[in-house]
Design a protein around this motif. Structure first.
Motif, PDB file in Angstrom:
ATOM      1  N   ASP A 115      29.076  48.958  16.237  1.00 38.59           N
ATOM      2  CA  ASP A 115      28.426  48.058  17.202  1.00 38.59           C
ATOM      3  C   ASP A 115      29.468  47.247  17.949  1.00 38.59           C
ATOM      4  N   PRO A 116      29.209  46.846  19.195  1.00 39.63           N
ATOM      5  CA  PRO A 116      27.982  47.131  19.931  1.00 39.63           C
ATOM      6  C   PRO A 116      28.091  48.406  20.759  1.00 39.63           C
ATOM      7  N   ARG A 158      32.217  42.380  21.312  1.00 41.38           N
ATOM      8  CA  ARG A 158      31.569  42.134  20.026  1.00 41.38           C
ATOM      9  C   ARG A 158      30.074  41.957  20.248  1.00 41.38           C
ATOM     10  N   VAL A 159      29.323  42.156  19.183  1.00 38.03           N
ATOM     11  CA  VAL A 159      27.875  41.925  19.249  1.00 38.03           C
ATOM     12  C   VAL A 159      27.647  40.466  19.675  1.00 38.03           C
ATOM     13  N   LEU A 177      25.049  42.307  24.768  1.00 32.74           N
ATOM     14  CA  LEU A 177      25.375  43.425  23.878  1.00 32.74           C
ATOM     15  C   LEU A 177      24.815  43.158  22.480  1.00 32.74           C
ATOM     16  N   ARG A 178      23.670  43.746  22.218  1.00 34.47           N
ATOM     17  CA  ARG A 178      23.059  43.594  20.879  1.00 34.47           C
ATOM     18  C   ARG A 178      23.593  44.675  19.951  1.00 34.47           C
ATOM     19  N   ASP A 179      23.386  44.486  18.648  1.00 34.39           N
ATOM     20  CA  ASP A 179      23.720  45.598  17.748  1.00 34.39           C
ATOM     21  C   ASP A 179      22.533  46.561  17.719  1.00 34.39           C
ATOM     22  N   ARG A 180      22.740  47.717  17.117  1.00 34.13           N
ATOM     23  CA  ARG A 180      21.731  48.776  17.171  1.00 34.13           C
ATOM     24  C   ARG A 180      20.501  48.468  16.333  1.00 34.13           C
ATOM     25  N   ARG A 206      32.857  49.433  22.564  1.00 30.55           N
ATOM     26  CA  ARG A 206      32.850  49.199  21.106  1.00 30.55           C
ATOM     27  C   ARG A 206      34.149  48.564  20.611  1.00 30.55           C
TER      28      ARG A 206
END
Lengths: 326, 56
Positions: A226-227, A298-299, A320-323, A294
């Motif tokens: 992530d992200p 950063r997230v 940018l969110r994480d998955r 990536r």
């Protein structure tokens, strides 16, 4: 990879093919495989495999002779390290196949859970080019090219030279050298022995900080980091780029039909052409752009995607969110 | 000579993507059971050539 001894079969788990030459007691006599970001096949050939096989058979014979001359104790059976020992494996269905690249995913999850994950752990299996060497594909210990002013050049290695051993390990293939480079320090020195004509030379090569960095964009396991960029599509052709007044190497890809929820919410649409991020004009492919995001963001970071839509440039901010975020 | 050398090796392979063993290809006999191949190599003194394949 269930049940595979990861200490014995320690290799670049993002590969689609990897070969080991070994004895029943676990002594490895050689490796064959490896790739770069350009292609899965540019570093391997049948001739190269045969060459490495013959070198491995010679090492096997030498090992047998040594064993015959020495008194050895019983082979010690140890508990192998396997993927089943990673806690994250419990998230997978009980009988699900575990692909090679998932070893990296499971290892990363384990390190993250312990707070020991670092981004530089992504720099695995550096290319010989990282120290300035290009090896012949069909004879994996012969140097076909040495980059000017590289670390290898500075210690005197030249095209046509033949590697004998690196860090004490015999070399007969690209995979043999990659394995040694993978285990070399992030900064320090590397001892190489090689043949230059009929003379054997041995020198220490300096490894500067960051020497392990390569193009990781081909790696399947990178998709688990992530992200993600949340935008995805096909690279524009050179002709399409020319029509838009873009340089051939410039980042430019068309958002595909599946627009991710974060991108949709931000206002990105199908057929938008992503040409940059935060005003940076990057020379990357779409796949490399995914790796770039990536590795450099950063997230929780907010980025602004620079987009061409119907001939006009629009800048679209995106979180940018994480998955795993809803 | 080269053919003879190749035949000195036992071959073992894991088809990890499908978790299934493909049919034997050409004249080589691939072993799909690591422990069995290892036992055979131990008793014969032959080296092993182990291949991992994954679809991605």
């Amino acid at each position: 990879m269930r049940g595979v001894d990861l200490d014995l079969f320690d290799f670049d788990y993002d590969l689609t093919w990897m070969g080991f030459f070994l004895d029943a007691n676990g002594t490895i006599h050689g490796r064959y495989g490896g790739r770069d970001a350009e292609s899965a096949e540019s570093r391997v050939s049948l001739k190269g495999l045969r060459y490495a096989l013959e070198a491995a058979l010679e090492r096997h014979r030498q090992a047998r002779r040594r064993r015959a001359q020495s008194v050895e104790g019983e082979e010690k059976e140890k508990q192998p390290r396997t993927v089943e020992q990673y806690p994250a494996v419990r998230r997978l269905p009980e009988r699900a196949c575990i692909h090679c690249h998932q070893v990296y995913d499971l290892r990363r999850a384990s390190l993250q859970a312990k707070g020991k994950w670092r981004l530089d752990q992504l720099w695995v299996y550096p290319l010989p080019e990282n120290i300035g060497l290009t090896l012949e594909r069909d004879r994996g210990d012969f140097v076909s090219r040495v980059a000017a002013d590289s670390a290898a050049y500075r210690i005197g290695i030249r095209a046509g030279d033949r590697l004998r051993d690196v860090r004490g390990e015999s070399i007969a293939s690209f995979a043999d050298l990659q394995y040694v480079l993978h285990r070399a320090p992030a900064k320090g020195t590397l001892t190489l022995t090689w043949l230059h004509g009929d003379k054997t030379r041995k020198e220490e090569l300096t490894l500067a900080e960051g020497w392990k960095k390569t193009d990781l964009s081909w790696r399947w396991s990178l998709r688990g980091v992530d992200p993600p960029p949340w935008v995805r599509g096909d690279d524009l052709t050179d002709t399409e780029k020319k029509m838009l007044g873009l340089e051939p190497r410039r980042l430019a890809f068309r958002q595909g039909p599946f627009v991710s929820e974060p991108a949709r919410q931000a206002g990105i649409r199908q057929n938008d052409i992503v040409v940059g991020v935060d005003g940076k004009k990057l020379e990357l492919s779409e796949r490399q752009f995914g790796a770039y995001i990536r590795l450099n963001y950063r997230v929780g970071d907010r980025v602004t995607y620079n987009i061409l839509r119907e001939g006009k440039q629009v800048d679209i901010p995106l979180l940018l969110r994480d998955r795993s975020a809803p | 000579m080269r053919t003879r050398r190749l035949s000195l090796m036992l071959l073992a392979s894991w088809w990890l993507g499908a978790c299934a063993v493909a049919a034997e290809e050409n004249a080589l006999r691939w072993r799909s059971d690591w422990e069995e191949a290892r036992k055979e190599a131990r008793s014969s003194g032959k080296p092993l050539f182990v291949v991992f394949r994954c679809p991605h």
